[in-house]
Design a protein around this motif. Structure first.
Motif, PDB file in Angstrom:
ATOM      1  N   PHE A 186       0.834  -1.198   0.000  1.00  9.50           N
ATOM      2  CA  PHE A 186       0.000   0.000   0.000  1.00  9.50           C
ATOM      3  C   PHE A 186       0.877   1.260   0.000  1.00  9.50           C
ATOM      4  O   PHE A 186       0.648   2.192  -0.788  1.00  9.50           O
ATOM      5  CB  PHE A 186      -0.913  -0.015   1.226  1.00  9.50           C
ATOM      6  N   THR A 187       1.900   1.268   0.842  1.00 10.50           N
ATOM      7  CA  THR A 187       2.780   2.432   0.952  1.00 10.50           C
ATOM      8  C   THR A 187       3.525   2.694  -0.354  1.00 10.50           C
ATOM      9  O   THR A 187       3.543   3.830  -0.863  1.00 10.50           O
ATOM     10  CB  THR A 187       3.795   2.214   2.088  1.00 10.50           C
ATOM     11  N   VAL A 188       4.143   1.656  -0.903  1.00  6.42           N
ATOM     12  CA  VAL A 188       4.915   1.818  -2.142  1.00  6.42           C
ATOM     13  C   VAL A 188       4.005   2.248  -3.288  1.00  6.42           C
ATOM     14  O   VAL A 188       4.358   3.136  -4.086  1.00  6.42           O
ATOM     15  CB  VAL A 188       5.651   0.504  -2.492  1.00  6.42           C
ATOM     16  N   SER A 189       2.815   1.652  -3.388  1.00  6.80           N
ATOM     17  CA  SER A 189       1.889   1.973  -4.483  1.00  6.80           C
ATOM     18  C   SER A 189       1.431   3.425  -4.406  1.00  6.80           C
ATOM     19  O   SER A 189       1.462   4.156  -5.407  1.00  6.80           O
ATOM     20  CB  SER A 189       0.681   1.038  -4.444  1.00  6.80           C
ATOM     21  N   VAL A 190       1.013   3.863  -3.223  1.00  6.70           N
ATOM     22  CA  VAL A 190       0.482   5.220  -3.084  1.00  6.70           C
ATOM     23  C   VAL A 190       1.586   6.257  -3.305  1.00  6.70           C
ATOM     24  O   VAL A 190       1.386   7.255  -4.010  1.00  6.70           O
ATOM     25  CB  VAL A 190      -0.181   5.405  -1.704  1.00  6.70           C
ATOM     26  N   LEU A 191       2.755   6.026  -2.719  1.00  5.26           N
ATOM     27  CA  LEU A 191       3.855   6.984  -2.907  1.00  5.26           C
ATOM     28  C   LEU A 191       4.288   7.051  -4.378  1.00  5.26           C
ATOM     29  O   LEU A 191       4.623   8.131  -4.884  1.00  5.26           O
ATOM     30  CB  LEU A 191       5.039   6.612  -2.019  1.00  5.26           C
ATOM     31  N   THR A 192       4.277   5.923  -5.046  1.00  8.49           N
ATOM     32  CA  THR A 192       4.627   5.918  -6.472  1.00  8.49           C
ATOM     33  C   THR A 192       3.599   6.695  -7.287  1.00  8.49           C
ATOM     34  O   THR A 192       3.962   7.457  -8.198  1.00  8.49           O
ATOM     35  CB  THR A 192       4.722   4.471  -7.000  1.00  8.49           C
ATOM     36  N   MET A 193       2.309   6.500  -6.976  1.00  7.45           N
ATOM     37  CA  MET A 193       1.274   7.254  -7.696  1.00  7.45           C
ATOM     38  C   MET A 193       1.401   8.748  -7.430  1.00  7.45           C
ATOM     39  O   MET A 193       1.235   9.568  -8.342  1.00  7.45           O
ATOM     40  CB  MET A 193      -0.117   6.739  -7.303  1.00  7.45           C
ATOM     41  N   ILE A 194       1.711   9.124  -6.175  1.00  9.61           N
ATOM     42  CA  ILE A 194       1.879  10.548  -5.850  1.00  9.61           C
ATOM     43  C   ILE A 194       3.060  11.129  -6.623  1.00  9.61           C
ATOM     44  O   ILE A 194       2.950  12.198  -7.242  1.00  9.61           O
ATOM     45  CB  ILE A 194       2.082  10.731  -4.333  1.00  9.61           C
ATOM     46  N   PHE A 195       4.189  10.431  -6.586  1.00 11.08           N
ATOM     47  CA  PHE A 195       5.384  10.916  -7.292  1.00 11.08           C
ATOM     48  C   PHE A 195       5.120  11.046  -8.797  1.00 11.08           C
ATOM     49  O   PHE A 195       5.450  12.071  -9.417  1.00 11.08           O
ATOM     50  CB  PHE A 195       6.555   9.962  -7.043  1.00 11.08           C
ATOM     51  N   THR A 196       4.524  10.017  -9.384  1.00  9.71           N
ATOM     52  CA  THR A 196       4.244  10.035 -10.824  1.00  9.71           C
ATOM     53  C   THR A 196       3.267  11.148 -11.181  1.00  9.71           C
ATOM     54  O   THR A 196       3.433  11.839 -12.198  1.00  9.71           O
ATOM     55  CB  THR A 196       3.672   8.676 -11.276  1.00  9.71           C
ATOM     56  N   ALA A 197       2.238  11.330 -10.338  1.00 12.17           N
ATOM     57  CA  ALA A 197       1.241  12.375 -10.595  1.00 12.17           C
ATOM     58  C   ALA A 197       1.866  13.760 -10.559  1.00 12.17           C
ATOM     59  O   ALA A 197       1.548  14.622 -11.393  1.00 12.17           O
ATOM     60  CB  ALA A 197       0.107  12.268  -9.571  1.00 12.17           C
ATOM     61  N   ILE A 198       2.767  13.989  -9.607  1.00 12.31           N
ATOM     62  CA  ILE A 198       3.431  15.299  -9.508  1.00 12.31           C
ATOM     63  C   ILE A 198       4.322  15.544 -10.728  1.00 12.31           C
ATOM     64  O   ILE A 198       4.326  16.643 -11.305  1.00 12.31           O
ATOM     65  CB  ILE A 198       4.248  15.389  -8.207  1.00 12.31           C
ATOM     66  N   VAL A 199       5.062  14.518 -11.152  1.00 12.33           N
ATOM     67  CA  VAL A 199       5.928  14.651 -12.329  1.00 12.33           C
ATOM     68  C   VAL A 199       5.098  14.958 -13.569  1.00 12.33           C
ATOM     69  O   VAL A 199       5.431  15.850 -14.366  1.00 12.33           O
ATOM     70  CB  VAL A 199       6.760  13.364 -12.538  1.00 12.33           C
ATOM     71  N   ILE A 200       3.987  14.216 -13.746  1.00  9.72           N
ATOM     72  CA  ILE A 200       3.117  14.452 -14.910  1.00  9.72           C
ATOM     73  C   ILE A 200       2.543  15.860 -14.866  1.00  9.72           C
ATOM     74  O   ILE A 200       2.486  16.559 -15.886  1.00  9.72           O
ATOM     75  CB  ILE A 200       1.982  13.391 -14.948  1.00  9.72           C
ATOM     76  N   CYS A 201       2.130  16.295 -13.684  1.00  6.99           N
ATOM     77  CA  CYS A 201       1.551  17.628 -13.532  1.00  6.99           C
ATOM     78  C   CYS A 201       2.563  18.719 -13.912  1.00  6.99           C
ATOM     79  O   CYS A 201       2.251  19.607 -14.713  1.00  6.99           O
ATOM     80  CB  CYS A 201       1.067  17.824 -12.097  1.00  6.99           C
ATOM     81  N   LEU A 202       3.775  18.622 -13.369  1.00  6.81           N
ATOM     82  CA  LEU A 202       4.787  19.651 -13.635  1.00  6.81           C
ATOM     83  C   LEU A 202       5.239  19.646 -15.090  1.00  6.81           C
ATOM     84  O   LEU A 202       5.319  20.700 -15.734  1.00  6.81           O
ATOM     85  CB  LEU A 202       5.983  19.447 -12.705  1.00  6.81           C
ATOM     86  N   LEU A 203       5.526  18.457 -15.627  1.00  2.39           N
ATOM     87  CA  LEU A 203       5.937  18.371 -17.025  1.00  2.39           C
ATOM     88  C   LEU A 203       4.807  18.787 -17.965  1.00  2.39           C
ATOM     89  O   LEU A 203       5.045  19.455 -18.981  1.00  2.39           O
ATOM     90  CB  LEU A 203       6.396  16.942 -17.361  1.00  2.39           C
ATOM     91  N   GLY A 204       3.580  18.406 -17.589  1.00  2.00           N
ATOM     92  CA  GLY A 204       2.433  18.755 -18.418  1.00  2.00           C
ATOM     93  C   GLY A 204       2.194  20.250 -18.476  1.00  2.00           C
ATOM     94  O   GLY A 204       1.915  20.806 -19.544  1.00  2.00           O
ATOM     95  N   LEU A 205       2.314  20.916 -17.333  1.00  2.00           N
ATOM     96  CA  LEU A 205       2.134  22.374 -17.318  1.00  2.00           C
ATOM     97  C   LEU A 205       3.224  23.064 -18.132  1.00  2.00           C
ATOM     98  O   LEU A 205       2.962  24.048 -18.841  1.00  2.00           O
ATOM     99  CB  LEU A 205       2.143  22.883 -15.868  1.00  2.00           C
ATOM    100  N   TYR A 206       4.437  22.533 -18.040  1.00  2.00           N
ATOM    101  CA  TYR A 206       5.553  23.128 -18.796  1.00  2.00           C
ATOM    102  C   TYR A 206       5.364  22.932 -20.306  1.00  2.00           C
ATOM    103  O   TYR A 206       5.718  23.809 -21.108  1.00  2.00           O
ATOM    104  CB  TYR A 206       6.864  22.482 -18.342  1.00  2.00           C
ATOM    105  N   ALA A 207       4.800  21.774 -20.669  1.00  2.00           N
ATOM    106  CA  ALA A 207       4.708  21.424 -22.093  1.00  2.00           C
ATOM    107  C   ALA A 207       3.310  21.631 -22.674  1.00  2.00           C
ATOM    108  O   ALA A 207       3.023  21.134 -23.769  1.00  2.00           O
ATOM    109  CB  ALA A 207       5.133  19.971 -22.289  1.00  2.00           C
ATOM    110  N   CYS A 208       2.449  22.339 -21.976  1.00  2.00           N
ATOM    111  CA  CYS A 208       1.068  22.521 -22.447  1.00  2.00           C
ATOM    112  C   CYS A 208       1.014  23.137 -23.848  1.00  2.00           C
ATOM    113  O   CYS A 208       0.244  22.686 -24.704  1.00  2.00           O
ATOM    114  CB  CYS A 208       0.298  23.413 -21.469  1.00  2.00           C
ATOM    115  N   GLY A 209       1.806  24.168 -24.061  1.00  2.00           N
ATOM    116  CA  GLY A 209       1.793  24.839 -25.357  1.00  2.00           C
ATOM    117  C   GLY A 209       2.183  23.915 -26.499  1.00  2.00           C
ATOM    118  O   GLY A 209       1.423  23.754 -27.467  1.00  2.00           O
TER     119      GLY A 209
END
Length: 582
Positions: A91-114
């Protein structure tokens, strides 16, 4: 002679099934709701912009399927094995991995939106601004769109299936409400539709976190030393469904292209009707599979192969029955079905009716293959599960549609679907046969392995005290005939009777038509017994009077250990007795 029946498992399956269908439906509602509101209020250009962003949202789906489904499946197996520390680690590894991946996608996505907006609208530059407005808000909401479904899978694995469904339903009700407020009343445009989705899933996240806080089994712990190995197992388990999700998108894209060549826009419309009908069937197929996975994982972890088989049979029965009923409907009134989707032009109706009648033949086979893929995922044949996903999702149907269209014309496109499913089943049987040659202990199409050294007595009995005495005698005979010494055999018989009577008394408020499953297993050095019922949660060890007096005290006196769990809506008491002379 008392014997094991699937009564309790069938009851639990149906108890979870309908909430799971609602959960499956709710998972796909946010895009549908946005499309309906945007298309009707902001016009076709805005609707096209929402559809162009769909591949990006599929990326979010892939993350929570890969990590959420993979982690929650292994979590269920760990609970079945009573490995609670490993369950917490998963449970711990899965949730932390989803949080980390979600943050990376969010930051990269905002940078690359254009650049992303321009890439998505390379052939429709007039839509670039609309896509950018929608996409940047979707990227902001991406952590919620990933985390909420991922947590929902874990809630479901603890038996909180109603709460899991409520999380997603609440998120989409709020999404719909805020869509009307933001888009209609506040006139916030296409970005308001995305913002409504984000707000809905933010509320869903709060509800899910509340459920996690209340669930005793869902607890965070320190990261294990083998975190990367565990993450590899999690992703390997979730990979087949991720492949299936991704390849279905590519399959639809490729078949749409083939259809447009031979039938033009009328053919694309016909195929849209088929895929819409598939979504109806998918409610039952997905509902059966998602209901099956946590039950299957828990029973497999317990090495309860009878429970595994009962669960698979129920899932297959529901899936095939629903598919056959819908098949009959689609064959009988295809023109009426096409009319429900707004297809009324006689020429389009004729094409769509032919397409639907042929396409519908594939549905029962498709359902069976999806159930098979999920079973292999749980029981450790992830490679075989991934192979089924690859063959069924893309590798056979798309080439078949291309070749049959050239040979038979437009009808060949539709024939490719049932032909592809049947060919996938035939290839699956060949692969299963190869697996069985390498491992003769793997039985049946689902390759279930039974430990030949384990000797098991399994019974299902109604909640009646007279049954306890019969069970006691049966347990005594079972042990004696298999070489257990007389003293230990008598202790097992006493423990079985006293625990059965205790279960009957302690669950008296559980309603009528309740049953008890009892499994007695002869293992090296010990006898283990598991008593299960699906009455109200009741831990007898918290009742001092029961522990000091009565059946539980007698059982404790003749056994080596007793412990209680409440897993997937079932009371579960585990009893062990050391075998003398082993």
């Amino acid at each position: 002679m008392l014997e094991r029946k699937g009564i309790i498992i069938n009851q639990q399956f149906m108890k979870f099934f309908f909430p799971t269908i609602l959960m499956t439906m709710a998972l796909s509602l946010s895009t549908v709701i946005d499309g309906i509101i945007v298309g009707n209020i902001l016009g076709p250009d805005a609707l096209a912009a929402v559809n162009l962003v769909l591949p990006i949202t599929l990326l979010f789906n892939s993350v929570y399927v890969l990590i959420g489904v993979g982690g929650s499946t292994l979590y269920s197996v760990a609970l079945g094995k009573r490995q609670k520390e490993r369950a917490r680690e998963l449970f711990t590894v899965s949730v932390l991995t989803m949080i980390f991946t979600a943050i990376v996608i969010c930051l990269l996505g905002l940078y690359a939106c254009g650049p992303l907006a321009k890439a998505l609208t390379v052939h429709a530059r007039d839509l670039t601004e609309l896509v950018f407005d929608y996409l940047r808000v979707v990227m902001l909401a991406s952590p919620f769109l990933i985390l909420v479904p991922g947590l929902v899978y874990f809630l479901r694995s603890t038996g909180e299936v109603k709460l899991a469904s409520f999380v997603l339903i609440a998120a989409n009700v709020i999404n719909l409400t805020l869509d009307l407020i933001f888009v209609v009343l506040l006139e916030s445009g296409i970005g308001g539709a995305a913002l409504a989705t984000g707000c809905g899933y933010f509320v869903g996240l709060l509800i899910a976190l509340g459920g996690v806080a209340r669930a005793k089994e869902l607890r965070f712990c320190g990261l294990p030393g083998h975190v990367f190995s565990m993450l590899k197992n999690i992703m390997g388990t979730g990979l087949p469904l991720t492949i299936n999700t991704a390849l279905n998108f590519f399959r639809l894209t490729c078949v749409n292209a083939i259809v447009s060549v031979y039938l033009g826009s009328d053919g694309v419309t016909a195929f849209s009707v088929c895929t819409s009908c598939l979504s109806i069937v998918s409610m039952f197929v997905g509902g059966s599979a998602q209901t099956m996975i946590p039950l299957l994982g828990t029973f497999y972890g317990e090495q309860d192969l009878s429970g595994v088989r009962f669960t698979i049979r129920k899932a297959v029965a529901i899936t095939v029955s629903a598919s056959l009923i819908l098949l009959v409907i689609f064959e009988a009134i295809p023109s009426t079905i096409t009319g429900l989707f707004g297809v009324n032009d006689p020429h389009q109706v004729a094409i769509a009716a032919q397409a639907l009648r042929i396409y519908a033949i594939s549905l029962p086979f498709m359902g069976f293959l999806f159930i098979s893929m999920c079973v292999y995922q749980v029981v450790g044949y992830q490679n075989l599960s991934s192979l089924v996903a690859l063959l069924e999702g893309f590798a056979i149907v798309v080439p078949a549609a291309f070749l049959l269209a050239r040979i038979m014309g437009a009808a060949g496109i539709w024939i490719a679907f049932p032909a592809g499913e049947l060919l996938t089943i035939l290839l699956l049987l060949l692969f299963v046969r190869q697996k069985q040659k390498k491992n003769p202990g793997a039985k049946g199409i689902f390759l279930l392995e039974e430990n030949p050294n384990r000797q098991v007595m399994e019974v299902t009995l109604p909640r009646e005290e007279t049954q306890a005495a019969l069970l006691s005698g049966q347990a005594m005979d079972f042990c004696r005939k298999r070489g257990v010494d007389p003293v230990t055999s008598h202790m097992a018989a006493v423990a079985v009777e006293e625990m059965t009577v205790n279960t009957i008394h302690s669950r008296e408020t559980g309603g009528k038509n309740r049953f008890i499953d009892v499994r007695l297993t002869l293992e090296e050095g010990r006898i283990s017994m598991i008593f299960k019922d699906n009455g109200y949660p009741f831990d007898p060890f918290q009742e001092t009077d029961l522990r000091q007096f009565g059946n539980l005290a007698v059982a404790e006196a003749v056994t080596s250990g007793i412990r209680y769990d409440y897993i997937l809506g079932m009371n579960c008491t585990i009893v062990t007795i050391d075998r003398k002379g082993d």
